[in-house]
Design a protein around this motif. Structure first.
Motif, PDB file in Angstrom:
ATOM      1  N   VAL A  86      -4.775  -5.666  -9.975  1.00  0.00           N
ATOM      2  CA  VAL A  86      -4.103  -5.371  -8.710  1.00  0.00           C
ATOM      3  C   VAL A  86      -2.828  -4.563  -8.941  1.00  0.00           C
ATOM      4  O   VAL A  86      -2.483  -3.699  -8.129  1.00  0.00           O
ATOM      5  CB  VAL A  86      -3.804  -6.650  -7.898  1.00  0.00           C
ATOM      6  CG1 VAL A  86      -5.089  -7.316  -7.473  1.00  0.00           C
ATOM      7  CG2 VAL A  86      -2.927  -7.623  -8.671  1.00  0.00           C
ATOM      8  N   ASP A  87      -2.141  -4.803 -10.055  1.00  0.00           N
ATOM      9  CA  ASP A  87      -0.966  -3.997 -10.369  1.00  0.00           C
ATOM     10  C   ASP A  87      -1.361  -2.540 -10.553  1.00  0.00           C
ATOM     11  O   ASP A  87      -0.641  -1.628 -10.132  1.00  0.00           O
ATOM     12  CB  ASP A  87      -0.274  -4.513 -11.641  1.00  0.00           C
ATOM     13  CG  ASP A  87       0.511  -5.796 -11.411  1.00  0.00           C
ATOM     14  OD1 ASP A  87       0.678  -6.181 -10.235  1.00  0.00           O
ATOM     15  OD2 ASP A  87       0.942  -6.413 -12.403  1.00  0.00           O
ATOM     16  N   GLY A  88      -2.538  -2.328 -11.145  1.00  0.00           N
ATOM     17  CA  GLY A  88      -3.016  -0.972 -11.388  1.00  0.00           C
ATOM     18  C   GLY A  88      -3.382  -0.223 -10.123  1.00  0.00           C
ATOM     19  O   GLY A  88      -3.413   1.018 -10.125  1.00  0.00           O
ATOM     20  N   THR A  89      -3.653  -0.935  -9.054  1.00  0.00           N
ATOM     21  CA  THR A  89      -3.986  -0.274  -7.789  1.00  0.00           C
ATOM     22  C   THR A  89      -2.739   0.159  -7.030  1.00  0.00           C
ATOM     23  O   THR A  89      -2.837   0.837  -6.006  1.00  0.00           O
ATOM     24  CB  THR A  89      -4.806  -1.203  -6.868  1.00  0.00           C
ATOM     25  OG1 THR A  89      -3.979  -2.296  -6.439  1.00  0.00           O
ATOM     26  CG2 THR A  89      -6.057  -1.718  -7.565  1.00  0.00           C
ATOM     27  N   GLY A  90      -1.558  -0.259  -7.501  1.00  0.00           N
ATOM     28  CA  GLY A  90      -0.327   0.032  -6.775  1.00  0.00           C
ATOM     29  C   GLY A  90      -0.066  -0.934  -5.648  1.00  0.00           C
ATOM     30  O   GLY A  90       0.808  -0.704  -4.807  1.00  0.00           O
ATOM     31  N   MET A 144       0.832  -1.191   0.000  1.00  0.00           N
ATOM     32  CA  MET A 144       0.000   0.000   0.000  1.00  0.00           C
ATOM     33  C   MET A 144       0.871   1.246   0.000  1.00  0.00           C
ATOM     34  O   MET A 144       1.810   1.361   0.765  1.00  0.00           O
ATOM     35  CB  MET A 144      -0.895   0.031   1.245  1.00  0.00           C
ATOM     36  CG  MET A 144      -1.855   1.199   1.259  1.00  0.00           C
ATOM     37  SD  MET A 144      -2.971   1.109   2.673  1.00  0.00           S
ATOM     38  CE  MET A 144      -1.849   1.417   4.005  1.00  0.00           C
ATOM     39  N   ARG A 145       0.580   2.184  -0.870  1.00  0.00           N
ATOM     40  CA  ARG A 145       1.326   3.419  -0.896  1.00  0.00           C
ATOM     41  C   ARG A 145       1.087   4.176   0.402  1.00  0.00           C
ATOM     42  O   ARG A 145      -0.024   4.276   0.898  1.00  0.00           O
ATOM     43  CB  ARG A 145       0.903   4.246  -2.120  1.00  0.00           C
ATOM     44  CG  ARG A 145       1.412   3.645  -3.420  1.00  0.00           C
ATOM     45  CD  ARG A 145       0.755   4.245  -4.637  1.00  0.00           C
ATOM     46  NE  ARG A 145      -0.613   3.748  -4.789  1.00  0.00           N
ATOM     47  CZ  ARG A 145      -1.336   3.956  -5.880  1.00  0.00           C
ATOM     48  NH1 ARG A 145      -0.849   4.640  -6.888  1.00  0.00           N
ATOM     49  NH2 ARG A 145      -2.558   3.480  -5.962  1.00  0.00           N
ATOM     50  N   SER A 146       2.157   4.767   0.929  1.00  0.00           N
ATOM     51  CA  SER A 146       2.174   5.221   2.322  1.00  0.00           C
ATOM     52  C   SER A 146       1.116   6.252   2.658  1.00  0.00           C
ATOM     53  O   SER A 146       0.684   6.347   3.797  1.00  0.00           O
ATOM     54  CB  SER A 146       3.560   5.771   2.660  1.00  0.00           C
ATOM     55  OG  SER A 146       3.870   6.884   1.844  1.00  0.00           O
ATOM     56  N   GLN A 147       0.678   7.047   1.692  1.00  0.00           N
ATOM     57  CA  GLN A 147      -0.263   8.116   2.014  1.00  0.00           C
ATOM     58  C   GLN A 147      -1.694   7.779   1.619  1.00  0.00           C
ATOM     59  O   GLN A 147      -2.562   8.642   1.615  1.00  0.00           O
ATOM     60  CB  GLN A 147       0.184   9.426   1.319  1.00  0.00           C
ATOM     61  CG  GLN A 147       1.582   9.889   1.727  1.00  0.00           C
ATOM     62  CD  GLN A 147       1.716  10.085   3.222  1.00  0.00           C
ATOM     63  OE1 GLN A 147       0.846  10.681   3.865  1.00  0.00           O
ATOM     64  NE2 GLN A 147       2.792   9.570   3.800  1.00  0.00           N
ATOM     65  N   GLU A 148      -1.970   6.527   1.269  1.00  0.00           N
ATOM     66  CA  GLU A 148      -3.281   6.168   0.760  1.00  0.00           C
ATOM     67  C   GLU A 148      -3.906   5.038   1.568  1.00  0.00           C
ATOM     68  O   GLU A 148      -3.221   4.257   2.214  1.00  0.00           O
ATOM     69  CB  GLU A 148      -3.174   5.727  -0.710  1.00  0.00           C
ATOM     70  CG  GLU A 148      -2.669   6.836  -1.626  1.00  0.00           C
ATOM     71  CD  GLU A 148      -2.549   6.372  -3.062  1.00  0.00           C
ATOM     72  OE1 GLU A 148      -2.961   5.222  -3.344  1.00  0.00           O
ATOM     73  OE2 GLU A 148      -2.052   7.136  -3.893  1.00  0.00           O
ATOM     74  N   VAL A 149      -5.224   4.982   1.479  1.00  0.00           N
ATOM     75  CA  VAL A 149      -5.963   3.848   2.022  1.00  0.00           C
ATOM     76  C   VAL A 149      -5.867   2.701   1.028  1.00  0.00           C
ATOM     77  O   VAL A 149      -5.772   2.910  -0.178  1.00  0.00           O
ATOM     78  CB  VAL A 149      -7.441   4.254   2.217  1.00  0.00           C
ATOM     79  CG1 VAL A 149      -8.295   3.043   2.561  1.00  0.00           C
ATOM     80  CG2 VAL A 149      -7.553   5.306   3.291  1.00  0.00           C
ATOM     81  N   SER A 150      -5.875   1.474   1.530  1.00  0.00           N
ATOM     82  CA  SER A 150      -5.820   0.308   0.659  1.00  0.00           C
ATOM     83  C   SER A 150      -7.011   0.302  -0.294  1.00  0.00           C
ATOM     84  O   SER A 150      -8.167   0.287   0.122  1.00  0.00           O
ATOM     85  CB  SER A 150      -5.833  -0.975   1.493  1.00  0.00           C
ATOM     86  OG  SER A 150      -6.040  -2.090   0.660  1.00  0.00           O
ATOM     87  N   ARG A 151      -6.721   0.320  -1.598  1.00  0.00           N
ATOM     88  CA  ARG A 151      -7.792   0.296  -2.592  1.00  0.00           C
ATOM     89  C   ARG A 151      -8.502  -1.051  -2.579  1.00  0.00           C
ATOM     90  O   ARG A 151      -9.708  -1.127  -2.803  1.00  0.00           O
ATOM     91  CB  ARG A 151      -7.208   0.587  -3.976  1.00  0.00           C
ATOM     92  CG  ARG A 151      -8.242   1.048  -4.995  1.00  0.00           C
ATOM     93  CD  ARG A 151      -8.898   2.339  -4.572  1.00  0.00           C
ATOM     94  NE  ARG A 151      -9.750   2.877  -5.630  1.00  0.00           N
ATOM     95  CZ  ARG A 151     -10.604   3.877  -5.439  1.00  0.00           C
ATOM     96  NH1 ARG A 151     -10.701   4.441  -4.248  1.00  0.00           N
ATOM     97  NH2 ARG A 151     -11.353   4.330  -6.418  1.00  0.00           N
ATOM     98  N   THR A 152      -7.749  -2.127  -2.338  1.00  0.00           N
ATOM     99  CA  THR A 152      -8.388  -3.439  -2.320  1.00  0.00           C
ATOM    100  C   THR A 152      -9.353  -3.568  -1.143  1.00  0.00           C
ATOM    101  O   THR A 152     -10.365  -4.273  -1.245  1.00  0.00           O
ATOM    102  CB  THR A 152      -7.334  -4.554  -2.261  1.00  0.00           C
ATOM    103  OG1 THR A 152      -6.459  -4.328  -1.153  1.00  0.00           O
ATOM    104  CG2 THR A 152      -6.516  -4.604  -3.527  1.00  0.00           C
ATOM    105  N   ALA A 153      -9.082  -2.898  -0.027  1.00  0.00           N
ATOM    106  CA  ALA A 153     -10.023  -2.907   1.096  1.00  0.00           C
ATOM    107  C   ALA A 153     -11.334  -2.262   0.680  1.00  0.00           C
ATOM    108  O   ALA A 153     -12.427  -2.722   1.057  1.00  0.00           O
ATOM    109  CB  ALA A 153      -9.424  -2.172   2.293  1.00  0.00           C
ATOM    110  N   GLU A 154     -11.242  -1.203  -0.112  1.00  0.00           N
ATOM    111  CA  GLU A 154     -12.457  -0.537  -0.594  1.00  0.00           C
ATOM    112  C   GLU A 154     -13.209  -1.411  -1.584  1.00  0.00           C
ATOM    113  O   GLU A 154     -14.449  -1.477  -1.554  1.00  0.00           O
ATOM    114  CB  GLU A 154     -12.095   0.813  -1.215  1.00  0.00           C
ATOM    115  CG  GLU A 154     -11.585   1.814  -0.193  1.00  0.00           C
ATOM    116  CD  GLU A 154     -11.169   3.142  -0.784  1.00  0.00           C
ATOM    117  OE1 GLU A 154     -11.197   4.140  -0.045  1.00  0.00           O
ATOM    118  OE2 GLU A 154     -10.811   3.188  -1.983  1.00  0.00           O
TER     119      GLU A 154
END
Length: 292
Positions: free
Chosen positions: A228-232, A1-11
């Motif tokens: 998933v690659d596209g979500t970072g 997960m990128r440090s300043q973001e919420v997990s996109r997969t959780a959303e």
């Protein structure tokens, strides 16, 4: 997960649960009234559309084309894990949700009403989750939140400091996380689970190693990897089902059940699951710390 973001997969998982909650009570696998509240504004609109039958069908079909099997696998594994937790909760009253994401089991499973529940997750996700739950007027006292970076922090120490009693059995749940970590980090979590009190249950998911190295062909795998690659948040770790029992045994755990997506969709959704291809590389596992 990128440090300043919420997990996109959780959303995304919250979107899938919201889609299931929008069904009629007698036809849904589970209820999750908080799922939509955990979504950012741009996804909350989609959650509202799930309540409109024609729009819901179009939206679900769109998701299934773009990410074959992810939605149905996510819904089925949610129900499977719910059932395993409820069964174990008859005897165990401590629950640790590792990498909890936007999990809402503390609020929607009656079997956990008197349990001590610990949610262990990245500080960014935990902060946003708590803010959205407050807006939905959820009772945050149901959970002890433990903020952790799994690849850096000593989560065992932080859990104990938060009140976790390592001398008593616990239910550990690690859903949708292992594939994002390094092998070293995964093995560390497994060793932690193997040191839990005898009789503890550990529930986790993994992806088939063959989907990562290309040695095994799975329907829809290329789209899943690209998504998933596209979500970072790329997948980095997998396991081989035939080696799982030995892998767990070496880390103090005994395998009780290992179901691939095709199997747990059939278990939860019955005959209709035959028309739900994709994500067959995704596995959900129940293990136990052996009793003396």
């Amino acid at each position: 997960m990128r440090s300043q973001e919420v997990s996109r997969t959780a959303e995304f998982m919250a979107v899938f649960r919201a889609s299931e909650h929008a069904k009629a009570p007698n036809s849904r696998a589970f209820a999750d009234p908080l799922a939509a509240a955990l979504l950012p504004s741009e996804l909350r609109l989609a959650a509202k559309l799930f309540g409109l039958r024609p729009a819901a069908a179009l939206l679900n079909n769109y998701i299934d084309r773009r990410w074959p099997g992810a939605r149905t696998s996510g819904i089925a594994r949610t129900k499977l894990i719910d059932d395993w937790i409820v069964q174990a909760a008859a005897e165990i009253d401590q629950v640790v949700l590792l990498g909890a994401g936007f999990d809402t089991r503390a609020w929607r499973l009656d079997a956990l009403a008197t349990a001590r529940i610990f949610e262990v997750d990245h500080p960014n996700t935990a902060r946003v989750k708590q803010a959205r739950l407050r807006s939905a007027q959820a009772d945050l006292r149901k959970v002890t939140f433990v903020k952790v970076d799994f690849e850096v922090d000593d989560y065992d120490k932080l859990l104990r400091a938060a009140g976790f009693d390592a001398s008593r059995p616990a239910i550990g749940v690690w859903e949708g996380v292992s594939q994002y970590l390094t092998g070293e980090a995964v093995c560390g979590v497994m060793r932690w689970a193997g040191r839990l009190a005898p009789g503890s249950r550990f529930i986790f998911t993994y992806v088939h190693e063959g989907v990562l190295n290309g040695s095994v062909a799975f329907a829809g795998a290329e789209k899943a990897i690209a998504k998933v690659d596209g979500t970072g948040e790329p997948w980095r770790f997998g396991l081989l089902p035939e080696q799982l029992a030995a892998f767990l045994r070496e880390r103090g755990l005994a395998l009780m059940s290992d179901l691939g997506a095709d199997e747990y969709r059939a278990k939860v959704m019955g005959a209709q699951s035959r028309q739900m291809p994709g994500y067959s590389f995704y596995h959900t596992v129940l293990a136990e710390v052996p009793r003396a």
